[in-house]
Design a protein around this motif. Structure first.
Motif, PDB file in Angstrom:
ATOM      1  N   ILE A   8      -6.859   3.442  -2.949  1.00 52.36           N
ATOM      2  CA  ILE A   8      -5.720   3.821  -2.109  1.00 52.36           C
ATOM      3  C   ILE A   8      -5.098   5.115  -2.625  1.00 52.36           C
ATOM      4  O   ILE A   8      -4.692   5.973  -1.836  1.00 52.36           O
ATOM      5  CB  ILE A   8      -4.685   2.685  -2.070  1.00 52.36           C
ATOM      6  CG1 ILE A   8      -5.322   1.427  -1.467  1.00 52.36           C
ATOM      7  CG2 ILE A   8      -3.460   3.095  -1.249  1.00 52.36           C
ATOM      8  CD1 ILE A   8      -4.416   0.216  -1.454  1.00 52.36           C
ATOM      9  N   ILE A  56      -6.980   8.139  -1.325  1.00 55.03           N
ATOM     10  CA  ILE A  56      -6.904   8.505   0.091  1.00 55.03           C
ATOM     11  C   ILE A  56      -6.222   9.856   0.227  1.00 55.03           C
ATOM     12  O   ILE A  56      -6.505  10.624   1.156  1.00 55.03           O
ATOM     13  CB  ILE A  56      -6.146   7.414   0.885  1.00 55.03           C
ATOM     14  CG1 ILE A  56      -6.973   6.121   0.913  1.00 55.03           C
ATOM     15  CG2 ILE A  56      -5.850   7.872   2.304  1.00 55.03           C
ATOM     16  CD1 ILE A  56      -6.265   4.952   1.565  1.00 55.03           C
ATOM     17  N   ARG A  73       0.578   4.869  -2.143  1.00 55.81           N
ATOM     18  CA  ARG A  73       0.631   6.190  -1.512  1.00 55.81           C
ATOM     19  C   ARG A  73       1.760   7.033  -2.106  1.00 55.81           C
ATOM     20  O   ARG A  73       1.617   8.250  -2.283  1.00 55.81           O
ATOM     21  CB  ARG A  73       0.797   6.032  -0.004  1.00 55.81           C
ATOM     22  CG  ARG A  73      -0.470   5.538   0.697  1.00 55.81           C
ATOM     23  CD  ARG A  73      -0.355   5.693   2.196  1.00 55.81           C
ATOM     24  NE  ARG A  73       0.562   4.697   2.751  1.00 55.81           N
ATOM     25  CZ  ARG A  73       0.184   3.515   3.216  1.00 55.81           C
ATOM     26  NH1 ARG A  73      -1.098   3.172   3.201  1.00 55.81           N
ATOM     27  NH2 ARG A  73       1.068   2.666   3.718  1.00 55.81           N
ATOM     28  N   GLN A  91       0.808  -1.211   0.000  1.00 64.58           N
ATOM     29  CA  GLN A  91       0.000   0.000   0.000  1.00 64.58           C
ATOM     30  C   GLN A  91       0.845   1.268   0.000  1.00 64.58           C
ATOM     31  O   GLN A  91       0.421   2.304  -0.495  1.00 64.58           O
ATOM     32  CB  GLN A  91      -0.952  -0.009   1.201  1.00 64.58           C
ATOM     33  CG  GLN A  91      -2.020  -1.107   1.113  1.00 64.58           C
ATOM     34  CD  GLN A  91      -2.998  -1.074   2.265  1.00 64.58           C
ATOM     35  OE1 GLN A  91      -3.036  -0.105   3.030  1.00 64.58           O
ATOM     36  NE2 GLN A  91      -3.804  -2.121   2.398  1.00 64.58           N
TER      37      GLN A  91
END
Length: 268
Positions: free
Chosen positions: A211, A214, A164, A160
């Motif tokens: 993701i 986010i 990011r 993940q």
């Protein structure tokens, strides 16, 4: 003896010559009030028709009701519309402006590609990630092994951070359209969660995009997902190595100023 005939005196009629100018005056007054009423209305075309009708009836088409004396004609209105259209056209970028915009875009995408390439090198991901800049997009290709377990769409916790990091680099240029695309090999999937490779590829792209988003500095309106399943392979599905290449997620940063005549190197 004959009687003399007595002629009766006729009563003289009053002079009625004043009636003609009076009727003309009343007609002109009526016409004047109609013209004033028409001038207060917003429909210039109706006013012109009325003015021309009264002018023709009263004085052969010329005089105080001649439309050319006070209200703009259709030709003037057309010229106004044309000027507005020209102003819109003038605001659109010309060829020289487009060339500058394409050059700026090329510089931005090259900068972004260098950042991705440096990130890939620093993290030892050269076997799992690659980038390519061409005439339509900056393409980031990620092997499914870097993101997912076999037959699953949930991004692995240890992967993940990759999503990011990509989102942080994308936030530098938030105006670009981004398409996240999922692909699989041609081996049919059969489990309780997915009934086809279509479902698996689409959900993998969706989970990865979630993701990315986010990051609050990215605009969700600029993002979309596509699941291609097994139908856009980049290698042969006859070998394990080829199938591994076909199982991938691609992030496409789309150019805004494309040109058919523009020649740009496909950086690898």
């Amino acid at each position: 003896m004959s009687k003399k005939t007595k002629h009766e005196e006729h009563e003289e009629h009053a002079d009625e010559s004043w009636l003609l100018p009076y009727s003309d005056l009343m007609t002109l007054l009526v016409a004047l009030f109609l013209v004033l009423y028409a001038m207060s209305a917003t429909d210039a075309k109706k006013f012109e028709e009325m003015a021309q009708a009264f002018s023709s009836a009263l004085n052969g088409g010329s005089g105080v009701l001649d439309y050319s004396s006070g209200t703009p004609k259709d030709s003037n209105l057309d010229n106004g519309r044309a000027n507005k259209m020209n102003s819109v056209v003038d605001k659109s970028p010309g060829e020289s402006d487009l060339a500058k915009l394409r050059l700026k875009e090329q510089e931005e995408l090259e900068k972004l590609k260098k950042q991705f390439d440096q990130y890939i090198k620093n993290n030892g991901l050269t076997n799992l990630l690659s980038t390519k800049l061409n005439q339509s997009q900056l393409l980031i290709t990620i092997s499914d092994n870097a993101l997912f377990a076999s037959g699953q769409a949930r991004v692995k916790p240890e992967s993940q951070q990759l999503a990011r990091s990509i989102s942080q680099m994308l936030q530098q240029f938030p105006d670009y359209e981004v398409v996240v695309q999922g692909y699989t090999d041609n081996i049919p999937i059969s489990n309780s969660e997915y009934s086809s490779n279509w479902d698996l590829s689409a959900n993998r792209a969706l989970q990865f995009m979630k993701i990315l988003l986010i990051n609050p500095y990215l605009n969700p309106e600029k993002f979309s997902v596509i699941g291609y399943g097994e139908y856009h392979p980049i290698a042969s599905n006859a070998t394990a190595a080829g199938r591994a290449k076909n199982r991938r997620v691609e992030v496409s940063i789309l150019r805004k100023y494309q040109s058919d005549t523009q020649t740009m190197p496909a950086n690898k």
